[in-house]
Design a protein around this motif. Structure first.
Motif, PDB file in Angstrom:
ATOM      1  N   MET A  50       0.842  -1.192   0.000  1.00  0.00           N
ATOM      2  CA  MET A  50       0.000   0.000   0.000  1.00  0.00           C
ATOM      3  C   MET A  50       0.879   1.244   0.000  1.00  0.00           C
ATOM      4  SD  MET A  50      -3.060  -1.415   0.329  1.00  0.00           S
ATOM      5  CE  MET A  50      -4.038   0.046   0.665  1.00  0.00           C
ATOM      6  N   VAL A  51       0.504   2.221  -0.774  1.00  0.00           N
ATOM      7  CA  VAL A  51       1.091   3.553  -0.693  1.00  0.00           C
ATOM      8  C   VAL A  51      -0.071   4.453  -0.310  1.00  0.00           C
ATOM      9  CG1 VAL A  51       2.267   5.415  -1.911  1.00  0.00           C
ATOM     10  CG2 VAL A  51       2.834   3.025  -2.432  1.00  0.00           C
ATOM     11  N   GLY A  52      -0.060   4.851   0.950  1.00  0.00           N
ATOM     12  CA  GLY A  52      -1.240   5.530   1.484  1.00  0.00           C
ATOM     13  C   GLY A  52      -2.388   4.540   1.488  1.00  0.00           C
ATOM     14  N   ASP A  53      -3.479   4.902   0.840  1.00  0.00           N
ATOM     15  CA  ASP A  53      -4.627   3.991   0.782  1.00  0.00           C
ATOM     16  C   ASP A  53      -4.785   3.338  -0.591  1.00  0.00           C
ATOM     17  OD1 ASP A  53      -5.384   6.277  -0.545  1.00  0.00           O
ATOM     18  OD2 ASP A  53      -7.328   6.484   0.452  1.00  0.00           O
ATOM     19  N   ILE A  54      -3.710   3.388  -1.401  1.00  0.00           N
ATOM     20  CA  ILE A  54      -3.737   2.816  -2.754  1.00  0.00           C
ATOM     21  C   ILE A  54      -2.955   1.501  -2.776  1.00  0.00           C
ATOM     22  CG2 ILE A  54      -2.981   3.158  -5.145  1.00  0.00           C
ATOM     23  CD1 ILE A  54      -3.327   6.184  -4.605  1.00  0.00           C
TER      24      ILE A  54
END
Length: 184
Positions: A50-54
């Motif tokens: 995950m990168v942040g919420d992505i």
């Protein structure tokens, strides 16, 4: 890049994983949500990054006792008593080249060692060539331990072993790779 997390896959992630896989289908194989659910159920390791919420990517690996049916997995089963087989790793194009794949592999390596598994194995195409995969795996300590010729389509079923019989229009050459974690 900050706010990166690696976590286990949940069913809520399946749609995004199938979307990511479709974007890279030239280097993987097709996968529907039903296919993914089946693979997830028999996988030993299946995590997203995950990168942040992505969801930026995922890695799916099978253990040595998996009920997985695959020519490459079967090749390793003959040659190694215990291993983690990387079925696929896919990163969103926007996140490629940012070392997220390396983070997923390092997480898999740590997890495999916790399971007392010292060999992580995979394959990539050498004909037709997949040079980014070759370079990536070499940097992480993978070495070629064999190769096999496989049909490009389901209509052609012959697995070939003699170079003189090869037709590159119907078959691909796959480099079988192993990273020995016992030396780390």
């Amino acid at each position: 890049m900050s706010n990166i997390e690696i976590r286990d896959v949940g069913e809520q992630d399946f749609e995004r994983i199938v979307e990511l896989n479709l974007a890279e289908v030239a280097h993987t194989s097709t996968m529907s949500i039903m296919d993914l659910a089946r693979l997830d159920a028999i996988s030993a390791y299946h995590r997203v990054i995950m990168v942040g919420d992505i969801i930026a990517g995922f890695l799916l690996a099978m253990g040595p006792k998996s009920r997985y049916i695959n020519e490459n997995y079967a090749w390793f089963k003959v040659h190694y008593p215990s291993y983690m087989y990387i079925d696929r790793i896919v990163l969103d194009a926007e996140y490629q080249g940012k070392q997220l794949g390396q983070l997923l592999y390092r997480d898999l390596f740590s997890w495999a060692q916790e399971q007392n598994v010292n060999h992580v194995v995979c394959e990539y195409n050498v004909i037709p060539p997949n040079l980014p995969s070759a370079k990536f795996h070499q940097r992480l300590g993978f070495n070629e331990v064999g190769f096999q010729w496989l049909p490009l389509s389901k209509n052609c079923t012959a697995i070939l072993t003699a170079d003189e019989e090869i037709n590159v229009k119907t078959h691909k050459k796959v480099s079988m790779q192993c990273c020995d974690l016992s030396h780390r």
